[in-house]
Scaffold this active site. Sequence first.
Site, PDB file in Angstrom:
ATOM      1  N   ASP A 194      10.646  -0.915   2.551  1.00  0.00           N
ATOM      2  CA  ASP A 194      10.099  -1.436   3.813  1.00  0.00           C
ATOM      3  C   ASP A 194       9.571  -2.856   3.616  1.00  0.00           C
ATOM      4  O   ASP A 194       8.506  -3.190   4.127  1.00  0.00           O
ATOM      5  CB  ASP A 194       8.992  -0.520   4.337  1.00  0.00           C
ATOM      6  CG  ASP A 194       8.718  -0.726   5.835  1.00  0.00           C
ATOM      7  OD1 ASP A 194       9.621  -1.229   6.539  1.00  0.00           O
ATOM      8  OD2 ASP A 194       7.614  -0.378   6.294  1.00  0.00           O
ATOM      9  N   GLY A 226      -3.258   1.450  12.750  1.00  0.00           N
ATOM     10  CA  GLY A 226      -1.890   1.824  13.115  1.00  0.00           C
ATOM     11  C   GLY A 226      -1.638   3.272  12.784  1.00  0.00           C
ATOM     12  O   GLY A 226      -2.578   4.063  12.609  1.00  0.00           O
ATOM     13  N   GLY A 227      -0.364   3.641  12.669  1.00  0.00           N
ATOM     14  CA  GLY A 227      -0.003   5.007  12.362  1.00  0.00           C
ATOM     15  C   GLY A 227      -0.504   5.448  11.004  1.00  0.00           C
ATOM     16  O   GLY A 227      -0.674   6.639  10.732  1.00  0.00           O
ATOM     17  N   GLY A 232      -3.470   4.714   9.795  1.00  0.00           N
ATOM     18  CA  GLY A 232      -4.916   4.871   9.809  1.00  0.00           C
ATOM     19  C   GLY A 232      -5.596   3.557  10.113  1.00  0.00           C
ATOM     20  O   GLY A 232      -5.025   2.683  10.770  1.00  0.00           O
ATOM     21  N   GLU A 233      -6.830   3.413   9.640  1.00  0.00           N
ATOM     22  CA  GLU A 233      -7.600   2.189   9.890  1.00  0.00           C
ATOM     23  C   GLU A 233      -7.958   1.509   8.572  1.00  0.00           C
ATOM     24  O   GLU A 233      -8.177   2.181   7.561  1.00  0.00           O
ATOM     25  CB  GLU A 233      -8.884   2.526  10.660  1.00  0.00           C
ATOM     26  CG  GLU A 233      -8.613   3.060  12.064  1.00  0.00           C
ATOM     27  CD  GLU A 233      -9.892   3.492  12.768  1.00  0.00           C
ATOM     28  OE1 GLU A 233     -10.849   3.884  12.070  1.00  0.00           O
ATOM     29  OE2 GLU A 233      -9.934   3.426  14.008  1.00  0.00           O
ATOM     30  N   LYS A 274      -8.885   1.437   3.213  1.00  0.00           N
ATOM     31  CA  LYS A 274      -7.959   2.116   4.125  1.00  0.00           C
ATOM     32  C   LYS A 274      -8.344   3.583   4.270  1.00  0.00           C
ATOM     33  O   LYS A 274      -8.435   4.320   3.276  1.00  0.00           O
ATOM     34  CB  LYS A 274      -6.526   2.020   3.619  1.00  0.00           C
ATOM     35  CG  LYS A 274      -5.507   2.703   4.553  1.00  0.00           C
ATOM     36  CD  LYS A 274      -4.142   2.893   3.921  1.00  0.00           C
ATOM     37  CE  LYS A 274      -3.358   1.619   3.861  1.00  0.00           C
ATOM     38  NZ  LYS A 274      -1.956   1.839   3.408  1.00  0.00           N
ATOM     39  N   GLY A 330      -7.517  -3.807  10.769  1.00  0.00           N
ATOM     40  CA  GLY A 330      -6.271  -3.400  11.407  1.00  0.00           C
ATOM     41  C   GLY A 330      -6.224  -1.899  11.557  1.00  0.00           C
ATOM     42  O   GLY A 330      -6.979  -1.157  10.923  1.00  0.00           O
TER      43      GLY A 330
END
Length: 347
Positions: A185, A67-68, A70-71, A86, A65
């Site tokens: 979150d 996103g904001g 990182g990977e 990550k 995956g």
Amino acid sequence: MALVVAIIGILLYKRHMRIVEAQEHLRKELEAILNSNNGDKAAKVFTGKEIKKATNNFSRDLILGAGGYGEIYKGILDDGTVVAVKCAKLGNTKGTDQVLNEVWILCHVNHKSLVGLLGCCLELEQPIMVYEFIENGNLLDHLQSPNTSDRAQLSWNRRLQIARDTAEGLAYLHFSAVPPIYHRDDKSSNILLDVKLNGKVSDFRLSRLAHTDMSHISTCAQGTLGYLDPEYYRNYQLTDKSDVYSFGVILLELLSSQKAIDFNRDSDDVNLAIYAKRMADEEKIIDVIDPILIEKAGPLEIDTMKALRFLALSCLEERRQNRPSMKEITEEIEYIICIASGKAVEN
């Protein structure tokens, strides 16, 4: 022209030096966290060589995956352990703080319903965090799968178990962690499912440490649209009940297999919490439940679905004082599971 080139060169050099200094600062902070566990859960310091070997030099074929944040790559350590790696994206101080925050928290908590941090790598350009690998992705993807067999895999009993797992993880953060931790979150995409489809809470970048002598934390509202506690959004007062509100939305998702925010619903019903409340007021709450669940449900299952719906709506009370605690929620879900399984429940 030469002057322009020189100015650009100076600016690029200064930017590069800022990045280098930020990386060095982060490396030192992470090293300090990893070396100061004080008997808490140990986290390993991986070498850059180990990480590159585990991810086949960060092969694009192994990306899980992006996103904001990182990977994330799938990796295999020398001992055969499968991990999630990550690579944090550092664009600003906020991103750095979130990395430090997540590492500190995961080094100081230990619960079966929280995703575990195995260690970090401090040698490469980007900070690397190594997590236990959770085989079945996240809850949101399962609930929203276009393949009905994927959704059917999440039977009613399995959904109740996932609700309990998540509730236990959040209750641990609120009542057993020292100091208490507010996740800030919790949402279905942050609940990962292992090989047995047990739920594990993940992503602690926005989490905050609480103070036992304070009723709330004053902080700008952060979180995800559709899950955000409206009282927190209005007053900038973060409490454990902010997590409770978000968890109420997750319960609705487990019941309905619908998204927290969906613009394909009528304009008044875009928000799942508002939609479910309206349907409850009109005594049509059964219409919200996933048809796949209804098809196979007997009277006992329908009763437990209604019970979980009632619990979800209590989590979504407008005033936080009227919401149950995560400990009370865990007990209620356990009670519902006992009923669903036909076990005798002690008074």
